[in-house]
Design a protein around this motif. Structure first.
Motif, PDB file in Angstrom:
ATOM      1  N   ARG A  78       1.517 -26.702 -24.829  1.00 55.59           N
ATOM      2  CA  ARG A  78       1.490 -25.737 -23.729  1.00 55.59           C
ATOM      3  C   ARG A  78       2.418 -24.573 -24.070  1.00 55.59           C
ATOM      4  O   ARG A  78       3.552 -24.790 -24.491  1.00 55.59           O
ATOM      5  CB  ARG A  78       1.942 -26.414 -22.442  1.00 55.59           C
ATOM      6  N   PRO A  79       1.974 -23.317 -23.883  1.00 58.09           N
ATOM      7  CA  PRO A  79       2.851 -22.191 -24.203  1.00 58.09           C
ATOM      8  C   PRO A  79       4.033 -22.099 -23.252  1.00 58.09           C
ATOM      9  O   PRO A  79       3.973 -22.561 -22.109  1.00 58.09           O
ATOM     10  CB  PRO A  79       1.925 -20.982 -24.038  1.00 58.09           C
ATOM     11  N   GLN A  80       5.116 -21.517 -23.740  1.00 61.52           N
ATOM     12  CA  GLN A  80       6.252 -21.209 -22.882  1.00 61.52           C
ATOM     13  C   GLN A  80       5.883 -19.994 -22.041  1.00 61.52           C
ATOM     14  O   GLN A  80       5.442 -18.971 -22.574  1.00 61.52           O
ATOM     15  CB  GLN A  80       7.493 -20.914 -23.717  1.00 61.52           C
ATOM     16  N   ILE A  81       6.045 -20.097 -20.732  1.00 65.03           N
ATOM     17  CA  ILE A  81       5.686 -18.978 -19.867  1.00 65.03           C
ATOM     18  C   ILE A  81       6.785 -18.688 -18.863  1.00 65.03           C
ATOM     19  O   ILE A  81       7.554 -19.575 -18.480  1.00 65.03           O
ATOM     20  CB  ILE A  81       4.365 -19.236 -19.118  1.00 65.03           C
ATOM     21  N   THR A  82       6.861 -17.425 -18.463  1.00 66.05           N
ATOM     22  CA  THR A  82       7.723 -17.045 -17.351  1.00 66.05           C
ATOM     23  C   THR A  82       6.990 -17.359 -16.050  1.00 66.05           C
ATOM     24  O   THR A  82       5.823 -17.751 -16.051  1.00 66.05           O
ATOM     25  CB  THR A  82       8.045 -15.543 -17.419  1.00 66.05           C
ATOM     26  N   HIS A  83       7.664 -17.196 -14.931  1.00 66.87           N
ATOM     27  CA  HIS A  83       7.043 -17.349 -13.611  1.00 66.87           C
ATOM     28  C   HIS A  83       7.480 -16.143 -12.796  1.00 66.87           C
ATOM     29  O   HIS A  83       8.415 -16.207 -12.001  1.00 66.87           O
ATOM     30  CB  HIS A  83       7.480 -18.664 -12.960  1.00 66.87           C
ATOM     31  N   ALA A  84       6.771 -15.033 -13.015  1.00 69.33           N
ATOM     32  CA  ALA A  84       7.255 -13.735 -12.541  1.00 69.33           C
ATOM     33  C   ALA A  84       6.317 -13.121 -11.512  1.00 69.33           C
ATOM     34  O   ALA A  84       5.910 -11.963 -11.621  1.00 69.33           O
ATOM     35  CB  ALA A  84       7.436 -12.787 -13.721  1.00 69.33           C
ATOM     36  N   SER A  85       5.962 -13.878 -10.489  1.00 70.95           N
ATOM     37  CA  SER A  85       5.124 -13.340  -9.422  1.00 70.95           C
ATOM     38  C   SER A  85       5.848 -12.223  -8.683  1.00 70.95           C
ATOM     39  O   SER A  85       7.067 -12.290  -8.459  1.00 70.95           O
ATOM     40  CB  SER A  85       4.754 -14.448  -8.435  1.00 70.95           C
ATOM     41  N   LYS A  86       5.100 -11.190  -8.311  1.00 72.51           N
ATOM     42  CA  LYS A  86       5.645 -10.075  -7.545  1.00 72.51           C
ATOM     43  C   LYS A  86       5.449 -10.323  -6.053  1.00 72.51           C
ATOM     44  O   LYS A  86       4.588 -11.119  -5.651  1.00 72.51           O
ATOM     45  CB  LYS A  86       4.927  -8.776  -7.923  1.00 72.51           C
ATOM     46  N   PRO A  87       6.217  -9.625  -5.186  1.00 69.13           N
ATOM     47  CA  PRO A  87       5.878  -9.646  -3.755  1.00 69.13           C
ATOM     48  C   PRO A  87       4.439  -9.162  -3.581  1.00 69.13           C
ATOM     49  O   PRO A  87       4.026  -8.178  -4.204  1.00 69.13           O
ATOM     50  CB  PRO A  87       6.876  -8.658  -3.147  1.00 69.13           C
ATOM     51  N   LEU A  88       3.674  -9.848  -2.739  1.00 76.00           N
ATOM     52  CA  LEU A  88       2.240  -9.579  -2.680  1.00 76.00           C
ATOM     53  C   LEU A  88       1.879  -8.515  -1.654  1.00 76.00           C
ATOM     54  O   LEU A  88       0.820  -7.878  -1.757  1.00 76.00           O
ATOM     55  CB  LEU A  88       1.489 -10.871  -2.384  1.00 76.00           C
ATOM     56  N   THR A  89       2.720  -8.307  -0.643  1.00 72.57           N
ATOM     57  CA  THR A  89       2.481  -7.255   0.343  1.00 72.57           C
ATOM     58  C   THR A  89       3.755  -6.466   0.579  1.00 72.57           C
ATOM     59  O   THR A  89       4.870  -6.956   0.342  1.00 72.57           O
ATOM     60  CB  THR A  89       1.989  -7.824   1.692  1.00 72.57           C
ATOM     61  N   PHE A  90       3.585  -5.241   1.040  1.00 73.09           N
ATOM     62  CA  PHE A  90       4.691  -4.347   1.340  1.00 73.09           C
ATOM     63  C   PHE A  90       4.419  -3.685   2.686  1.00 73.09           C
ATOM     64  O   PHE A  90       3.264  -3.418   3.030  1.00 73.09           O
ATOM     65  CB  PHE A  90       4.838  -3.276   0.247  1.00 73.09           C
ATOM     66  N   GLU A  91       5.471  -3.411   3.432  1.00 76.58           N
ATOM     67  CA  GLU A  91       5.295  -2.811   4.755  1.00 76.58           C
ATOM     68  C   GLU A  91       5.553  -1.318   4.706  1.00 76.58           C
ATOM     69  O   GLU A  91       6.576  -0.873   4.193  1.00 76.58           O
ATOM     70  CB  GLU A  91       6.234  -3.468   5.772  1.00 76.58           C
ATOM     71  N   VAL A  92       4.593  -0.549   5.219  1.00 79.74           N
ATOM     72  CA  VAL A  92       4.732   0.900   5.304  1.00 79.74           C
ATOM     73  C   VAL A  92       4.436   1.322   6.733  1.00 79.74           C
ATOM     74  O   VAL A  92       3.932   0.533   7.538  1.00 79.74           O
ATOM     75  CB  VAL A  92       3.787   1.626   4.330  1.00 79.74           C
ATOM     76  N   GLU A  93       4.726   2.569   7.046  1.00 86.69           N
ATOM     77  CA  GLU A  93       4.457   3.078   8.381  1.00 86.69           C
ATOM     78  C   GLU A  93       3.158   3.857   8.390  1.00 86.69           C
ATOM     79  O   GLU A  93       2.893   4.695   7.531  1.00 86.69           O
ATOM     80  CB  GLU A  93       5.592   3.995   8.845  1.00 86.69           C
ATOM     81  N   ALA A  94       2.300   3.557   9.347  1.00 87.24           N
ATOM     82  CA  ALA A  94       1.046   4.277   9.537  1.00 87.24           C
ATOM     83  C   ALA A  94       0.979   4.773  10.978  1.00 87.24           C
ATOM     84  O   ALA A  94       1.684   4.259  11.858  1.00 87.24           O
ATOM     85  CB  ALA A  94      -0.142   3.377   9.224  1.00 87.24           C
ATOM     86  N   ILE A  95       0.147   5.784  11.224  1.00 90.76           N
ATOM     87  CA  ILE A  95      -0.029   6.334  12.560  1.00 90.76           C
ATOM     88  C   ILE A  95      -1.396   5.906  13.082  1.00 90.76           C
ATOM     89  O   ILE A  95      -2.428   6.150  12.432  1.00 90.76           O
ATOM     90  CB  ILE A  95       0.058   7.882  12.546  1.00 90.76           C
ATOM     91  N   ASN A  96      -1.426   5.247  14.226  1.00 91.93           N
ATOM     92  CA  ASN A  96      -2.700   4.775  14.761  1.00 91.93           C
ATOM     93  C   ASN A  96      -3.407   5.876  15.548  1.00 91.93           C
ATOM     94  O   ASN A  96      -2.936   7.015  15.635  1.00 91.93           O
ATOM     95  CB  ASN A  96      -2.508   3.505  15.593  1.00 91.93           C
ATOM     96  N   GLU A  97      -4.568   5.509  16.130  1.00 93.39           N
ATOM     97  CA  GLU A  97      -5.398   6.487  16.815  1.00 93.39           C
ATOM     98  C   GLU A  97      -4.740   7.075  18.059  1.00 93.39           C
ATOM     99  O   GLU A  97      -5.147   8.130  18.558  1.00 93.39           O
ATOM    100  CB  GLU A  97      -6.749   5.853  17.185  1.00 93.39           C
ATOM    101  N   ARG A  98      -3.673   6.431  18.538  1.00 92.45           N
ATOM    102  CA  ARG A  98      -2.947   6.945  19.702  1.00 92.45           C
ATOM    103  C   ARG A  98      -1.715   7.754  19.308  1.00 92.45           C
ATOM    104  O   ARG A  98      -0.922   8.135  20.157  1.00 92.45           O
ATOM    105  CB  ARG A  98      -2.534   5.766  20.603  1.00 92.45           C
ATOM    106  N   GLY A  99      -1.560   7.990  17.993  1.00 87.59           N
ATOM    107  CA  GLY A  99      -0.420   8.753  17.527  1.00 87.59           C
ATOM    108  C   GLY A  99       0.861   7.949  17.432  1.00 87.59           C
ATOM    109  O   GLY A  99       1.944   8.517  17.289  1.00 87.59           O
ATOM    110  N   GLU A 100       0.750   6.635  17.474  1.00 93.09           N
ATOM    111  CA  GLU A 100       1.920   5.759  17.426  1.00 93.09           C
ATOM    112  C   GLU A 100       2.215   5.333  15.992  1.00 93.09           C
ATOM    113  O   GLU A 100       1.288   5.074  15.219  1.00 93.09           O
ATOM    114  CB  GLU A 100       1.675   4.513  18.287  1.00 93.09           C
TER     115      GLU A 100
END
Length: 283
Positions: free
Chosen positions: A6-28
């Motif tokens: 079996r090969p030597q491997i790292t275990h380097a998973s990244k964060p899968l989601t990130f939170e950003v700000e969006a504006i909805n249809e009500r301007g919020e």
């Protein structure tokens, strides 16, 4: 059978989601999760091969599966190490012996339209005649419905942030259907390659398994499933003419438009499909 080396491997998973700000249809202003996307450049024995855009869930398995499905290595035992470094956005793959004919394989490429990847190295299209799939296995209608129910419960990132494809490998036995691997990524080809790599690492035989994808069934997706010896290919999306032609030639049992309720379309490999009662689910 698990690999002897079996090969030597790292275990380097990244964060899968990130939170950003969006504006909805009500301007919020609304905090909104979005899917990650990161470039990852593959190097084989210090030679640059390709840059993939990936979610980063299973980068080592992705790299190994890419080599497998591009036929750049014949077995996982040929790989000595897989080291992912996100600071340089790279994965360094070291082989035990130099890959023969690498230059020639990289010269001959077929550009495809798949998301996440876009090339097939070597003579994959010419090699499909040598692929033989088992005909002593069957997929029941009940097992298909059990599979669709199971994968819906695994689609965590899609439910949270959208913008990803999911692929699953499932067992199909008298005891029921069990999802063995489920991978989500920004491209369906990345997800299938990650599963292919993990199968090699774990020594999992695909000859009686079901492969599921949320993406469309193109020629490349069909060929990759066949390379893993998988006889059952299921998608909640549609398919292409070339994907259909190759599946028919290989005799893969291919099912499309399998999403929600009881709807599905059986396109090829009808000899393996059975309409029977639903099996129990394996916890």
């Amino acid at each position: 059978m698990k690999p002897s080396r079996r090969p030597q491997i790292t275990h380097a998973s990244k964060p899968l989601t990130f939170e950003v700000e969006a504006i909805n249809e009500r301007g919020e202003a609304v905090p909104t999760p979005i899917a990650g996307e990161h470039p990852l450049t593959l190097y084989i024995d210090k030679r640059e091969i390709v840059t993939l855009m990936t979610l980063g869930q299973a980068p080592e398995a992705l790299a190994i599966g890419y080599l497998r499905n591009q036929r750049l290595v014949k077995s996982v035992e040929e790989i000595a190490a897989v080291q992912v470094d996100w600071e340089t956005a790279s994965v360094a793959i070291t082989t035990r012996t130099a890959i023969k004919g690498l230059d020639e394989k990289m010269k001959k490429r077929t550009v495809t339209t798949g998301c996440g990847q876009g090339t097939v190295f070597g003579d994959l299209m010419e090699e499909i005649d040598s692929i033989k799939l088992r005909d002593d296995v069957a997929l029941t209608e009940g097992a298909l419905h059990a599979l669709l129910d199971a994968v819906r419960r695994h689609e965590a990132i899609y439910k949270e942030a959208g913008a990803v494809h999911g692929c699953a490998l499932a067992s199909n036995t008298a005891h029921g259907v069990e999802v063995l691997y489920f991978v989500e990524d920004v491209g369906r080809h990345n997800a299938v390659d990650a599963i292919a790599g993990q199968m090699w690492l774990d020594g999992v035989d695909g000859s009686d398994k079901i492969f599921y994808t949320t993406g469309r069934l193109t020629s490349e997706m069909v060929i990759k499933a066949a390379q893993m010896q998988i006889p059952f290919l299921v998608s909640r999306s549609g398919l292409t003419k070339m994907g259909y032609d190759i599946a028919a030639k290989l005799g893969i049992t291919m099912i499309g438009r399998a999403a929600g309720g009881k709807h599905y379309l059986l396109f090829t490999g009808k000899h393996r499909f059975r309409k029977t009662v639903a099996p129990t689910m394996v916890a």
